[in-house]
Design an enzyme around this catalytic site. Structure first.
Site: not given
Length: 215
Positions: A171, A20, A160, A131
């Protein structure tokens, strides 16, 4: 109108890691709209000490969530400013709940197009879990799609703490519960785009959908 295109009023929704952010940049560049996220708008209203900004600040200072009616006030104020009126706007990830969508409509705010970036959960999980960040340069890598060439860099990469599979799934559950309900408020103007394509193909699909709405 004299052939002038009307200012686009757009809403974009997409899960974490749906791409996004990238698409918002492209939309902003292509259509010249004002890119707005709730966090930025709240901070700006607080800094400008507007009436709703002061109310929002009280909630934020006491560590409480800013209630919907205050957020809607901030959004409505911001959308009525001249840059948004003249250039159009892109609401990024807002409204996030059916109550917010309803309140936005009651406040007289209507959009031309609701863009939904559709990416299956397993793809999103893979994107997030892979990631890694280089703590030295801040550059973001992906272990599958864009790993570093340098072994030294590879050795120092960090993940992270909320990029684990369990946390991503939580989430995503929250995201789906809300977005499915929000989509219901925009069935007439909703455009679903396959977010698993290459970014340039995703953006081509968004562009043609927005162009069609503005035509």
């Amino acid at each position: 109108e004299g052939g002038a295109r009307k200012a686009p009023k757009l809403i974009i929704a997409g899960a974490p890691a749906s791409g996004k952010g990238t698409q918002c940049e492209i939309i902003k560049e292509k259509f010249g709209v004002v890119h707005l996220s709730t966090g930025d708008m709240l901070r700006a209203a607080v800094a400008a000490e507007t009436e709703v900004g002061k109310i929002a600040k009280d909630f934020m200072d006491s560590g409480k969530l800013v209630p919907d009616d205050v957020i809607i006030g901030v959004v409505k104020d911001r959308l009525s400013e001249s840059d948004c009126v003249e250039c159009g706007w892109l609401l990024d990830g807002f409204p996030r709940t059916p109550a917010q969508a309803e309140a936005l409509a009651e406040a007289g705010v209507s959009a031309d197009c609701f863009i939904f970036l559709n990416v299956p959960d397993d793809v999103l999980v893979e994107r997030v879990v892979g990631r890694r960040t280089d703590p030295v340069t801040g550059k973001i890598y992906h272990m599958t799609f864009s790993p570093p060439d340098d072994d030294e860099v590879l050795a120092r990469l960090e993940q992270r703490s909320d990029d684990t599979e369990e946390k991503v799934k939580v989430r995503l559950e929250q995201f789906h519960a809300n977005v499915d309900a929000v989509k219901g408020s925009y069935t007439d103007i909703a455009v679903e785009v396959d977010g698993t394509q290459k970014p340039k193909d995703v953006s081509a699909a968004i562009m043609s959908a927005v162009e069609a709405v503005l035509a």
